[in-house]
Scaffold this motif. Sequence first.
Motif, mmCIF file in Angstrom:
data_model
loop_
_atom_site.group_PDB
_atom_site.id
_atom_site.type_symbol
_atom_site.label_atom_id
_atom_site.label_comp_id
_atom_site.label_asym_id
_atom_site.label_seq_id
_atom_site.Cartn_x
_atom_site.Cartn_y
_atom_site.Cartn_z
ATOM 1 N N LYS A 77 -16.381 0.823 -16.741
ATOM 2 C CA LYS A 77 -15.192 0.625 -17.911
ATOM 3 C C LYS A 77 -14.925 1.534 -17.789
ATOM 4 O O LYS A 77 -13.178 1.558 -18.140
ATOM 5 C CB LYS A 77 -16.287 0.752 -18.899
ATOM 6 C CG LYS A 77 -15.652 -0.109 -20.349
ATOM 7 C CD LYS A 77 -16.203 -0.458 -21.417
ATOM 8 C CE LYS A 77 -15.698 -1.051 -22.570
ATOM 9 N NZ LYS A 77 -16.224 -1.215 -23.677
ATOM 10 N N ASN A 78 -15.269 2.762 -17.925
ATOM 11 C CA ASN A 78 -14.427 4.821 -18.002
ATOM 12 C C ASN A 78 -13.277 4.190 -16.502
ATOM 13 O O ASN A 78 -12.236 5.456 -17.500
ATOM 14 C CB ASN A 78 -14.746 5.245 -18.177
ATOM 15 C CG ASN A 78 -16.129 4.592 -20.077
ATOM 16 O OD1 ASN A 78 -15.094 4.458 -20.968
ATOM 17 N ND2 ASN A 78 -16.663 6.320 -20.001
ATOM 18 N N SER A 79 -13.072 3.398 -15.660
ATOM 19 C CA SER A 79 -12.329 3.469 -14.663
ATOM 20 C C SER A 79 -10.121 3.911 -14.819
ATOM 21 O O SER A 79 -10.792 2.203 -15.035
ATOM 22 C CB SER A 79 -13.028 3.005 -13.217
ATOM 23 O OG SER A 79 -14.737 3.268 -13.480
ATOM 24 N N THR A 80 -10.282 3.759 -13.630
ATOM 25 C CA THR A 80 -8.336 3.522 -14.106
ATOM 26 C C THR A 80 -8.140 3.030 -12.214
ATOM 27 O O THR A 80 -9.509 4.034 -11.773
ATOM 28 C CB THR A 80 -7.397 4.921 -13.832
ATOM 29 O OG1 THR A 80 -7.695 5.099 -15.337
ATOM 30 C CG2 THR A 80 -6.202 4.541 -13.641
ATOM 31 N N LEU A 81 -7.928 2.396 -12.112
ATOM 32 C CA LEU A 81 -7.420 1.370 -10.983
ATOM 33 C C LEU A 81 -5.976 1.251 -10.116
ATOM 34 O O LEU A 81 -5.598 0.472 -11.495
ATOM 35 C CB LEU A 81 -8.255 0.715 -10.415
ATOM 36 C CG LEU A 81 -8.420 0.076 -9.800
ATOM 37 C CD1 LEU A 81 -8.600 -0.127 -8.088
ATOM 38 C CD2 LEU A 81 -8.361 -1.635 -9.478
ATOM 39 N N LEU A 82 -6.085 2.025 -9.470
ATOM 40 C CA LEU A 82 -4.558 1.516 -8.853
ATOM 41 C C LEU A 82 -4.977 0.754 -8.057
ATOM 42 O O LEU A 82 -5.508 0.777 -6.889
ATOM 43 C CB LEU A 82 -3.083 3.025 -8.718
ATOM 44 C CG LEU A 82 -2.463 2.480 -8.204
ATOM 45 C CD1 LEU A 82 -1.457 1.675 -8.234
ATOM 46 C CD2 LEU A 82 -2.155 4.033 -7.658
ATOM 47 N N ILE A 83 -3.878 -0.874 -7.507
ATOM 48 C CA ILE A 83 -4.626 -1.129 -6.805
ATOM 49 C C ILE A 83 -2.303 -1.828 -6.146
ATOM 50 O O ILE A 83 -1.393 -1.695 -7.144
ATOM 51 C CB ILE A 83 -4.581 -2.721 -6.796
ATOM 52 C CG1 ILE A 83 -5.832 -2.408 -7.160
ATOM 53 C CG2 ILE A 83 -3.962 -3.749 -5.405
ATOM 54 C CD1 ILE A 83 -6.074 -4.386 -7.376
ATOM 55 N N TYR A 84 -1.697 -1.248 -5.382
ATOM 56 C CA TYR A 84 -0.899 -1.774 -4.274
ATOM 57 C C TYR A 84 -0.503 -2.607 -3.190
ATOM 58 O O TYR A 84 -1.612 -2.286 -2.311
ATOM 59 C CB TYR A 84 -0.082 -0.262 -4.165
ATOM 60 C CG TYR A 84 1.388 0.012 -3.093
ATOM 61 C CD1 TYR A 84 2.115 -0.294 -3.781
ATOM 62 C CD2 TYR A 84 0.884 0.110 -1.747
ATOM 63 C CE1 TYR A 84 3.703 -0.300 -2.589
ATOM 64 C CE2 TYR A 84 2.674 -0.126 -1.036
ATOM 65 C CZ TYR A 84 3.942 0.264 -1.246
ATOM 66 O OH TYR A 84 4.982 0.068 -0.986
ATOM 67 N N PHE A 85 0.468 -3.262 -2.964
ATOM 68 C CA PHE A 85 0.570 -4.362 -2.353
ATOM 69 C C PHE A 85 1.298 -4.784 -1.023
ATOM 70 O O PHE A 85 2.195 -5.033 -2.320
ATOM 71 C CB PHE A 85 -0.734 -5.478 -2.153
ATOM 72 C CG PHE A 85 -0.062 -7.044 -0.992
ATOM 73 C CD1 PHE A 85 -1.328 -7.104 -0.289
ATOM 74 C CD2 PHE A 85 0.222 -7.895 -0.768
ATOM 75 C CE1 PHE A 85 -1.251 -7.433 0.298
ATOM 76 C CE2 PHE A 85 1.160 -8.791 -0.230
ATOM 77 C CZ PHE A 85 -0.022 -8.727 0.812
ATOM 78 N N SER A 86 1.799 -3.933 0.184
ATOM 79 C CA SER A 86 3.443 -4.357 0.733
ATOM 80 C C SER A 86 3.017 -5.306 1.382
ATOM 81 O O SER A 86 2.468 -4.724 2.338
ATOM 82 C CB SER A 86 3.660 -2.919 0.633
ATOM 83 O OG SER A 86 4.945 -3.248 1.127
ATOM 84 N N GLY A 87 3.775 -6.409 1.496
ATOM 85 C CA GLY A 87 3.554 -7.189 2.742
ATOM 86 C C GLY A 87 3.585 -8.207 2.118
ATOM 87 O O GLY A 87 4.934 -8.547 0.582
#
Length: 409
Positions: A77-87
Amino acid sequence: MISLDNFYALIIGISNYQLIPKLPLTVCRDAQDIYNLLINPLACGYSTDNVQFLLNEQATLSAFSQSLLDLAQRTTKNSTLLIYFSGYGVQLNKGSSNLNYLLPVDVELTSETTLVQTAISTHQFTEALQKISASKTVIIFDCYHSQDIKSDDLTFKMGLSEQYYNQLKQKQGRVIITSARRNEQSQILPDNSNSLFVKHLLNGLQGEAIATGGIIRILDLFNYVQSKVIGDNEKQRPIIKVEIEENFPLAKSPQKQESKPLSLELPMDEFRYDVFISYRHQLPDKTWVRKTLLPWLEERGFRVCIDYKDFRLGQHLIKEMERAVEQSRYTLSILSPAYLESNFTDLENVLAEHLGLETSQRRLLAIIRTECTPRLGMRSRLMLDMTDDDDFEMNMERLAYELQQPASN
């Protein structure tokens, strides 16, 4: 300095599709450069173990799905998440339905059946995200690299739908960013190794975006990237969708901007003042504005309009309010319970809001000085929380950055 031990990322770049038209090589270079910067201990500072990277042949349907599952198992719950999708991110119109898909490298488009079997539908993607515990999630879609594509009897529109972006952000702590609007393309300018959007994203993460306390926050990063992209090419406008209560940290900054003196670069426009301060003329608001806020702004070169110095004697008060709002790039409302009780201060920010609507500009900024509940029209805006004096310098740097931006939406 904040610890990034609980920060995670998934970076995906696909240009060399196996069975459908390939995308420019820049797509993969963008993803590679973002990955390299994230794991650089002297830059963004993410742990290598916490960043998954899928490039071209690695970005299969199976690997994509497994990466999302791994994030669900590792984040808290305390996490920070970055998702990057290029396509390829595409829409398939079927009757009255609008179906959205993210295309892995091994996708097949020979029929609707093979599409469903080999692509990731946005429904599947949303379900996978719901299993991830991270309370702060940033998803960047860079899916505007080519024109619409056709395969046999199927025609796909490039990019995901606005409706899906709005659905996806309907969770607290979630930020959705797209590199361009639906009818635009992600530009690659001549002699640039990265796409226009990623060029400025990388620059922002390397210290060009405001980074108070050595930390880059998500809204500060987006504001920087959007203004730079539009400044370079008006045909591309990055978009953000948010459902957040705070401007949360996303990465470390390689520069210690807190020790860097502010250098004003004000827009070349017709405004007489940079900011008009709207506040309640009673303690403690009056003292804080006149003894703390105003001196800080004037010492750094901002042209400030404030009633007791700039309103002309003998003039009607409401006319002077109108003049102050019209001649100032921004009206800055200092919100408190006392402010909300005043009809005069309410008139000032209503005038600024209305002028912004007439001119299609962002003309009203707000500071929460004392805990209060503004009216709905104000609550819909992102406001600067200055209730804690320990964060004064950090917040003033953010305010100074915004005051230097053109009055555009």
